[in-house]
Design a protein around this motif. Structure first.
Motif, PDB file in Angstrom:
ATOM      1  N   GLY A 179      61.518  32.762  52.148  1.00 59.26           N
ATOM      2  CA  GLY A 179      61.709  32.023  50.910  1.00 59.26           C
ATOM      3  C   GLY A 179      61.469  32.887  49.692  1.00 59.26           C
ATOM      4  N   TYR A 180      60.428  33.734  49.747  1.00 62.59           N
ATOM      5  CA  TYR A 180      60.130  34.639  48.642  1.00 62.59           C
ATOM      6  C   TYR A 180      61.260  35.652  48.463  1.00 62.59           C
ATOM      7  CZ  TYR A 180      57.482  37.913  45.717  1.00 62.59           C
ATOM      8  OH  TYR A 180      57.061  38.737  44.692  1.00 62.59           O
ATOM      9  N   LEU A 181      61.790  36.172  49.565  1.00 59.53           N
ATOM     10  CA  LEU A 181      62.904  37.123  49.492  1.00 59.53           C
ATOM     11  C   LEU A 181      64.109  36.476  48.831  1.00 59.53           C
ATOM     12  CD1 LEU A 181      64.287  39.832  50.331  1.00 59.53           C
ATOM     13  CD2 LEU A 181      64.903  38.685  52.472  1.00 59.53           C
ATOM     14  N   PHE A 182      64.502  35.277  49.298  1.00 65.24           N
ATOM     15  CA  PHE A 182      65.655  34.601  48.710  1.00 65.24           C
ATOM     16  C   PHE A 182      65.421  34.317  47.221  1.00 65.24           C
ATOM     17  CE2 PHE A 182      67.407  32.581  52.867  1.00 65.24           C
ATOM     18  CZ  PHE A 182      68.187  33.705  53.094  1.00 65.24           C
ATOM     19  N   ALA A 183      64.230  33.849  46.873  1.00 61.58           N
ATOM     20  CA  ALA A 183      63.949  33.481  45.483  1.00 61.58           C
ATOM     21  C   ALA A 183      64.004  34.692  44.563  1.00 61.58           C
ATOM     22  CB  ALA A 183      62.589  32.805  45.394  1.00 61.58           C
ATOM     23  N   THR A 184      63.371  35.790  44.953  1.00 59.90           N
ATOM     24  CA  THR A 184      63.344  36.961  44.084  1.00 59.90           C
ATOM     25  C   THR A 184      64.735  37.572  43.937  1.00 59.90           C
ATOM     26  OG1 THR A 184      62.643  38.295  46.001  1.00 59.90           O
ATOM     27  CG2 THR A 184      60.924  37.534  44.485  1.00 59.90           C
ATOM     28  N   LEU A 322      57.333  43.221  46.064  1.00 59.54           N
ATOM     29  CA  LEU A 322      56.130  43.237  46.891  1.00 59.54           C
ATOM     30  C   LEU A 322      54.970  43.934  46.185  1.00 59.54           C
ATOM     31  CD1 LEU A 322      57.603  44.007  50.435  1.00 59.54           C
ATOM     32  CD2 LEU A 322      57.028  41.788  49.418  1.00 59.54           C
ATOM     33  N   ASP A 323      55.265  44.621  45.098  1.00 60.35           N
ATOM     34  CA  ASP A 323      54.191  45.189  44.272  1.00 60.35           C
ATOM     35  C   ASP A 323      53.283  44.044  43.833  1.00 60.35           C
ATOM     36  OD1 ASP A 323      53.141  47.398  42.298  1.00 60.35           O
ATOM     37  OD2 ASP A 323      53.480  45.586  41.098  1.00 60.35           O
ATOM     38  N   PRO A 324      51.958  44.183  44.011  1.00 56.94           N
ATOM     39  CA  PRO A 324      51.042  43.069  43.704  1.00 56.94           C
ATOM     40  C   PRO A 324      51.202  42.489  42.302  1.00 56.94           C
ATOM     41  CG  PRO A 324      49.886  44.776  44.919  1.00 56.94           C
ATOM     42  CD  PRO A 324      51.234  45.327  44.601  1.00 56.94           C
ATOM     43  N   LEU A 325      51.376  43.335  41.300  1.00 53.40           N
ATOM     44  CA  LEU A 325      51.528  42.834  39.934  1.00 53.40           C
ATOM     45  C   LEU A 325      52.824  42.057  39.779  1.00 53.40           C
ATOM     46  CD1 LEU A 325      50.221  45.842  37.790  1.00 53.40           C
ATOM     47  CD2 LEU A 325      49.069  43.673  38.262  1.00 53.40           C
ATOM     48  N   ASN A 326      53.913  42.595  40.330  1.00 52.26           N
ATOM     49  CA  ASN A 326      55.202  41.902  40.248  1.00 52.26           C
ATOM     50  C   ASN A 326      55.159  40.587  41.016  1.00 52.26           C
ATOM     51  OD1 ASN A 326      56.284  43.960  38.713  1.00 52.26           O
ATOM     52  ND2 ASN A 326      57.251  44.994  40.459  1.00 52.26           N
ATOM     53  N   ARG A 327      54.493  40.605  42.174  1.00 51.50           N
ATOM     54  CA  ARG A 327      54.409  39.375  42.972  1.00 51.50           C
ATOM     55  C   ARG A 327      53.612  38.295  42.217  1.00 51.50           C
ATOM     56  NH1 ARG A 327      54.856  37.187  48.077  1.00 51.50           N
ATOM     57  NH2 ARG A 327      53.198  35.737  48.628  1.00 51.50           N
ATOM     58  N   ARG A 328      52.471  38.679  41.650  1.00 53.02           N
ATOM     59  CA  ARG A 328      51.668  37.699  40.914  1.00 53.02           C
ATOM     60  C   ARG A 328      52.446  37.123  39.733  1.00 53.02           C
ATOM     61  NH1 ARG A 328      47.192  41.099  42.090  1.00 53.02           N
ATOM     62  NH2 ARG A 328      47.370  42.179  40.095  1.00 53.02           N
ATOM     63  N   ALA A 329      53.175  37.981  39.023  1.00 51.30           N
ATOM     64  CA  ALA A 329      53.945  37.518  37.871  1.00 51.30           C
ATOM     65  C   ALA A 329      55.050  36.559  38.304  1.00 51.30           C
ATOM     66  CB  ALA A 329      54.541  38.710  37.118  1.00 51.30           C
ATOM     67  N   PHE A 330      55.724  36.896  39.401  1.00 53.01           N
ATOM     68  CA  PHE A 330      56.811  36.032  39.872  1.00 53.01           C
ATOM     69  C   PHE A 330      56.267  34.690  40.340  1.00 53.01           C
ATOM     70  CE2 PHE A 330      59.725  34.202  42.904  1.00 53.01           C
ATOM     71  CZ  PHE A 330      60.952  34.350  42.273  1.00 53.01           C
ATOM     72  N   LEU A 331      55.186  34.720  41.128  1.00 48.51           N
ATOM     73  CA  LEU A 331      54.632  33.466  41.649  1.00 48.51           C
ATOM     74  C   LEU A 331      54.087  32.592  40.529  1.00 48.51           C
ATOM     75  CD1 LEU A 331      52.832  34.589  44.941  1.00 48.51           C
ATOM     76  CD2 LEU A 331      55.062  33.480  44.669  1.00 48.51           C
ATOM     77  N   SER A 332      53.534  33.203  39.487  1.00 48.46           N
ATOM     78  CA  SER A 332      53.056  32.428  38.355  1.00 48.46           C
ATOM     79  C   SER A 332      54.209  31.699  37.675  1.00 48.46           C
ATOM     80  CB  SER A 332      52.342  33.340  37.354  1.00 48.46           C
ATOM     81  OG  SER A 332      51.937  32.621  36.213  1.00 48.46           O
ATOM     82  N   GLU A 333      55.316  32.394  37.472  1.00 53.11           N
ATOM     83  CA  GLU A 333      56.479  31.765  36.842  1.00 53.11           C
ATOM     84  C   GLU A 333      57.066  30.700  37.754  1.00 53.11           C
ATOM     85  OE1 GLU A 333      60.496  33.122  34.361  1.00 53.11           O
ATOM     86  OE2 GLU A 333      59.241  34.614  35.365  1.00 53.11           O
ATOM     87  N   TRP A 334      57.090  30.979  39.061  1.00 52.87           N
ATOM     88  CA  TRP A 334      57.619  30.005  40.025  1.00 52.87           C
ATOM     89  C   TRP A 334      56.758  28.736  40.033  1.00 52.87           C
ATOM     90  CZ3 TRP A 334      55.583  27.729  44.424  1.00 52.87           C
ATOM     91  CH2 TRP A 334      56.492  27.063  45.253  1.00 52.87           C
TER      92      TRP A 334
END
Length: 341
Positions: A179-184, A322-334
């Motif tokens: 799901g994360y792969l498809f979303a990003t 998958l970079d921790p900072l990018n992942r946190r930013a994406f999940l926050s927006e999601w």
């Protein structure tokens, strides 16, 4: 909001003690003492024909097959759980395992036959190409226009909140690797992704770990639609039982195509048997027609050139989110879009 994922907790002792959330497990006894331990994201009912075909060629081999989510598979391999073969729909997590030294090389006539876009450094190998689709309930959509683009879907959802409130299924990208792969990948390819996410978020979407349960819930009338599920799973379930209650749609404006991949973990105890199974999967992946196998081949629908579809590339670009900072930013927006209170 409901999070739907069927799992039981089993403990595997594999050099380290690690609890693994297992969705399904089955052993296929062989006539000899040799065993092949496989961890996979593919549902047993979908992948069993491949296991039986391989065992027909190697009747001496006992196959132990464990089904887990892509995130659980990734975590298990990184934590040292011992499996001979890892099969996953989450290309980015598989690529990270290979890139970080958790896979060992395999080379054969079959792997050499794979196009370069379907493999990486003799460590990771694609054997299917599977599009993300939308599955809808024909009963819930009775009298409503059937959307073919995200813009049209946004319009239908806004105009009929009574139909779709609590009745939209999609991945919980915090838990689902696929799901994360498809979303990003969708977010980086079309501006409509965030607009659609916000509209869905206002309708109390039901969040899932897996395609299969989403599709089942549409079939049973619990959901009006499931967004971004695997087309291969949808086709398989429709072939078995839908009674015309379910329709599969490919969005015409944009669609992701995922490559299902295989790798041999670095601590595998039977890499030779794992390599032979990879070779069989590649053979099937390179077949020229779909035939009767549940999962589609690599060249299905001329996937690299199909209008509206984008094949996710197997390469270092998969590591960006998958970079921790990018992942946190994406999940926050999601979460701001999808998990609205």
């Amino acid at each position: 909001m409901r999070y739907a994922c069927l799992a039981v907790i089993l403990t595997f002792l594999a050099g380290v003690s690690s609890a693994l959330e297992v969705e399904d497990h089955r052993r296929y006894p062989g006539t000899g003492n040799e065993e092949l331990h496989v961890i996979s994201t593919a549902d047993l009912e979908v992948f069993e024909p491949y296991l039986l075909a391989f065992q027909a060629a190697r009747p001496d081999l006992t196959i132990d097959y464990t089904v887990a989510s892509s995130a659980e598979l990734h975590r298990a391999i990184r934590n040292g759980a011992v499996f001979d073969l890892a099969l996953s729909s989450a290309m980015d997590l598989q690529f990270q395992l290979a890139n970080d030294g958790y896979a060992q090389r395999h080379q054969s006539d079959r792997t050499l036959a794979l196009p370069n876009w379907a493999k990486w450094r003799d460590l990771i190998f694609a054997f299917t190409a599977e599009p993300a689709v939308m599955v809808l309930s024909t009963e819930r959509f009775a009298g409503l226009p059937v959307p073919t683009t995200r813009q049209e879907l946004v319009g239908v959802l806004r105009q009929h909140p009574d139909v779709f409130a609590g009745a939209i299924g999609t991945y919980d990208v915090r838990e689902s690797g696929l799901g994360y792969l498809f979303a990003t990948q969708e977010a980086r390819s079309t501006d409509a992704y965030w607009r659609l996410s916000e509209v869905m978020g206002r309708l109390d979407p039901q969040l899932y770990c897996c395609s299969g349960q989403m599709i089942d819930d549409v079939t049973e009338g619990k959901l009006a639609l499931a967004y971004n599920v695997l087309g291969s799973y949808a086709a398989d379930r429709l072939a078995r039982a839908s009674g015309g209650k379910v329709q599969v749609l490919s969005m015409q404006d944009f669609g992701n195509v995922m490559l299902r991949t295989a790798l041999i973990p670095s601590n595998a105890t039977n890499p030779d048997a794992a390599g032979l199974m990879i070779d069989m999967l590649i053979d099937l992946g390179l077949r020229s027609t779909p035939e009767n196998w549940p999962l589609p081949p690599l060249n299905q629908v001329g996937i690299e050139h199909a209008a509206g579809f984008s094949q996710i590339r197997l390469g270092p670009a998969l590591m960006v989110y998958l970079d921790p900072l990018n992942r946190r930013a994406f999940l926050s927006e999601w979460e701001n879009a999808m998990v609205q209170k």
